[in-house]
Design a protein around this motif. Structure first.
Motif, PDB file in Angstrom:
ATOM      1  N   ALA A   1       4.376  -0.139   7.041  1.00 26.78           N
ATOM      2  CA  ALA A   1       4.271   0.039   5.590  1.00 26.78           C
ATOM      3  C   ALA A   1       4.412   1.528   5.314  1.00 26.78           C
ATOM      4  O   ALA A   1       3.468   2.307   5.497  1.00 26.78           O
ATOM      5  CB  ALA A   1       2.938  -0.495   5.086  1.00 26.78           C
ATOM      6  N   ASP A   2       5.599   1.938   4.888  1.00 23.69           N
ATOM      7  CA  ASP A   2       5.901   3.358   4.661  1.00 23.69           C
ATOM      8  C   ASP A   2       5.394   3.733   3.283  1.00 23.69           C
ATOM      9  O   ASP A   2       5.915   3.260   2.273  1.00 23.69           O
ATOM     10  CB  ASP A   2       7.406   3.605   4.764  1.00 23.69           C
ATOM     11  N   THR A   3       4.388   4.603   3.240  1.00 26.13           N
ATOM     12  CA  THR A   3       3.612   4.781   2.011  1.00 26.13           C
ATOM     13  C   THR A   3       3.548   6.235   1.558  1.00 26.13           C
ATOM     14  O   THR A   3       3.335   7.138   2.363  1.00 26.13           O
ATOM     15  CB  THR A   3       2.180   4.251   2.243  1.00 26.13           C
TER      16      THR A   3
ATOM     17  N   ALA B   1      10.185   8.344   7.316  1.00 30.09           N
ATOM     18  CA  ALA B   1      10.641   7.013   6.918  1.00 30.09           C
ATOM     19  C   ALA B   1      12.094   6.824   7.308  1.00 30.09           C
ATOM     20  O   ALA B   1      12.829   7.789   7.469  1.00 30.09           O
ATOM     21  CB  ALA B   1      10.503   6.854   5.407  1.00 30.09           C
ATOM     22  N   CYS B   2      12.500   5.575   7.428  1.00 32.97           N
ATOM     23  CA  CYS B   2      13.905   5.347   7.757  1.00 32.97           C
ATOM     24  C   CYS B   2      14.776   5.589   6.526  1.00 32.97           C
ATOM     25  O   CYS B   2      14.380   5.340   5.392  1.00 32.97           O
ATOM     26  CB  CYS B   2      14.124   3.970   8.358  1.00 32.97           C
ATOM     27  N   ALA B   3      15.944   6.131   6.784  1.00 37.43           N
ATOM     28  CA  ALA B   3      16.946   6.393   5.760  1.00 37.43           C
ATOM     29  C   ALA B   3      18.294   5.999   6.345  1.00 37.43           C
ATOM     30  O   ALA B   3      18.416   5.846   7.571  1.00 37.43           O
ATOM     31  CB  ALA B   3      16.944   7.877   5.389  1.00 37.43           C
TER      32      ALA B   3
ATOM     33  N   ALA C   1      17.247   0.710   4.042  1.00 37.67           N
ATOM     34  CA  ALA C   1      16.260   1.609   4.642  1.00 37.67           C
ATOM     35  C   ALA C   1      15.155   1.920   3.626  1.00 37.67           C
ATOM     36  O   ALA C   1      15.318   1.748   2.419  1.00 37.67           O
ATOM     37  CB  ALA C   1      16.931   2.903   5.097  1.00 37.67           C
ATOM     38  N   CYS C   2      14.020   2.411   4.146  1.00 38.01           N
ATOM     39  CA  CYS C   2      12.858   2.685   3.286  1.00 38.01           C
ATOM     40  C   CYS C   2      13.195   3.642   2.145  1.00 38.01           C
ATOM     41  O   CYS C   2      12.719   3.478   1.025  1.00 38.01           O
ATOM     42  CB  CYS C   2      11.725   3.278   4.113  1.00 38.01           C
ATOM     43  N   ARG C   3      13.964   4.665   2.455  1.00 33.63           N
ATOM     44  CA  ARG C   3      14.273   5.633   1.396  1.00 33.63           C
ATOM     45  C   ARG C   3      14.972   4.949   0.221  1.00 33.63           C
ATOM     46  O   ARG C   3      14.717   5.293  -0.939  1.00 33.63           O
ATOM     47  CB  ARG C   3      15.119   6.777   1.956  1.00 33.63           C
TER      48      ARG C   3
ATOM     49  N   ASN D   1       7.910  -1.627   2.121  1.00 33.57           N
ATOM     50  CA  ASN D   1       7.616  -2.501   3.254  1.00 33.57           C
ATOM     51  C   ASN D   1       8.885  -2.547   4.098  1.00 33.57           C
ATOM     52  O   ASN D   1       9.848  -3.223   3.774  1.00 33.57           O
ATOM     53  CB  ASN D   1       7.191  -3.892   2.770  1.00 33.57           C
ATOM     54  N   CYS D   2       8.864  -1.808   5.180  1.00 32.61           N
ATOM     55  CA  CYS D   2      10.069  -1.371   5.900  1.00 32.61           C
ATOM     56  C   CYS D   2      11.012  -2.521   6.263  1.00 32.61           C
ATOM     57  O   CYS D   2      10.604  -3.507   6.871  1.00 32.61           O
ATOM     58  CB  CYS D   2       9.647  -0.631   7.166  1.00 32.61           C
ATOM     59  N   PRO D   3      12.300  -2.369   5.904  1.00 35.42           N
ATOM     60  CA  PRO D   3      13.295  -3.389   6.211  1.00 35.42           C
ATOM     61  C   PRO D   3      14.015  -3.174   7.541  1.00 35.42           C
ATOM     62  O   PRO D   3      14.948  -3.906   7.874  1.00 35.42           O
ATOM     63  CB  PRO D   3      14.296  -3.211   5.056  1.00 35.42           C
ATOM     64  N   GLN D   4      13.551  -2.187   8.318  1.00 37.24           N
ATOM     65  CA  GLN D   4      14.294  -1.738   9.509  1.00 37.24           C
ATOM     66  C   GLN D   4      14.483  -2.867  10.535  1.00 37.24           C
ATOM     67  O   GLN D   4      13.531  -3.534  10.917  1.00 37.24           O
ATOM     68  CB  GLN D   4      13.518  -0.586  10.160  1.00 37.24           C
ATOM     69  N   LEU D   5      15.743  -3.004  10.990  1.00 34.69           N
ATOM     70  CA  LEU D   5      16.074  -4.051  11.967  1.00 34.69           C
ATOM     71  C   LEU D   5      16.417  -3.479  13.340  1.00 34.69           C
ATOM     72  O   LEU D   5      16.792  -4.218  14.248  1.00 34.69           O
ATOM     73  CB  LEU D   5      17.263  -4.878  11.465  1.00 34.69           C
TER      74      LEU D   5
HETATM   75 ZN    ZN Z   1      11.608   1.985   7.160  1.00 35.93          ZN
END
Ligand code: ZN
Length: 213
Positions: A45-47, A104-106, A123-125, A190-194
């Motif tokens: 959870a990137d907050t 965070a992921c971008a 990505a989170c960004r 809520n991170c979508p990273q795969l």
């Molecule tokens: Zn992320």
């Protein structure tokens, strides 16, 4: 430090499930307690946190790390602002460690960490930018998207000072709880990273709960 909460879900004044890849934005009042619940385990959870009164005062990873003398966040961590005030305090934590240095992921970092063709992946960004665009009433803009906390994410720092992204240490039902020391805007991707072992390559929902005290 593992510490369980005495708060009961039925007494919460607010509950919302946030699907993987979605964002969450809400102002919580001073004195309220917010719980972020990892429903299925190993989710990140990137907050970001901001003072609701003046969002230019916001969570600062550097100030928080310096003041507590510890790279990782857990029970007792006071989350500091860029102006040296306490924004929130972690008052319960059943996971035991949360990252605030991995970022965070971008789409850009996806290409550096994984592969050029990952650039188009969510990505989170992107989620934060969408949240800011769709919720103008919070007064946030692109420049407010700064360093964040990765709740439930395991990013150990090695003896040599390197970052490593490791398998998650969270599990279904683990949570972290924070008490607001000022009126606070909470913005979660809520991170979508795969592509990352931290979440087992499988993004899953979280739940956000708020209590009045
Ligand atoms: Zn992320």
């Amino acid at each position: 430090m593992i510490k369980e909460s005495a708060l009961v879900a039925d007494a919460a004044v607010f509950r919302q499930v946030v699907p993987a890849g979605d964002y969450f934005i809400k102002t919580i009042e001073r004195g309220q307690t917010i719980r972020i619940l990892d429903l299925e385990g190993n989710q990140a959870a990137d907050t970001l946190f901001y003072s609701a009164a003046d969002p230019s005062e916001r969570y600062s990873a550097m100030d928080t790390i310096r003041e507590q003398g510890n790279l990782y966040l857990t029970t007792g961590s006071k989350l500091m602002t860029n102006e040296g005030n306490v924004l929130l305090e972690i008052v319960a934590d059943t996971c035991g460690r949360h990252d605030t240095v991995g970022g965070a992921c971008a789409t850009e970092s996806n290409t550096v960490r994984y592969a050029l063709e990952k650039k188009c992946m969510h990505a989170c960004r992107d989620s934060w930018m969408l949240a800011v665009a769709e919720n103008e009433e919070y007064g946030l803009s692109k420049r407010d998207i700064t360093h964040n906390i990765n709740f439930f994410m395991n990013v150990p720092v090695t003896q040599e000072g390197r970052l490593t992204f490791e398998d998650g240490i969270s599990a279904p039902g683990k949570y972290v709880e924070l008490k607001a020391m000022m009126d606070t805007i909470v913005l979660i991707s809520n991170c979508p990273q795969l592509n990352n072992p931290c979440n087992g390559y499988n993004p899953t929902p979280i739940e956000v709960l708020v209590w009045d005290n």
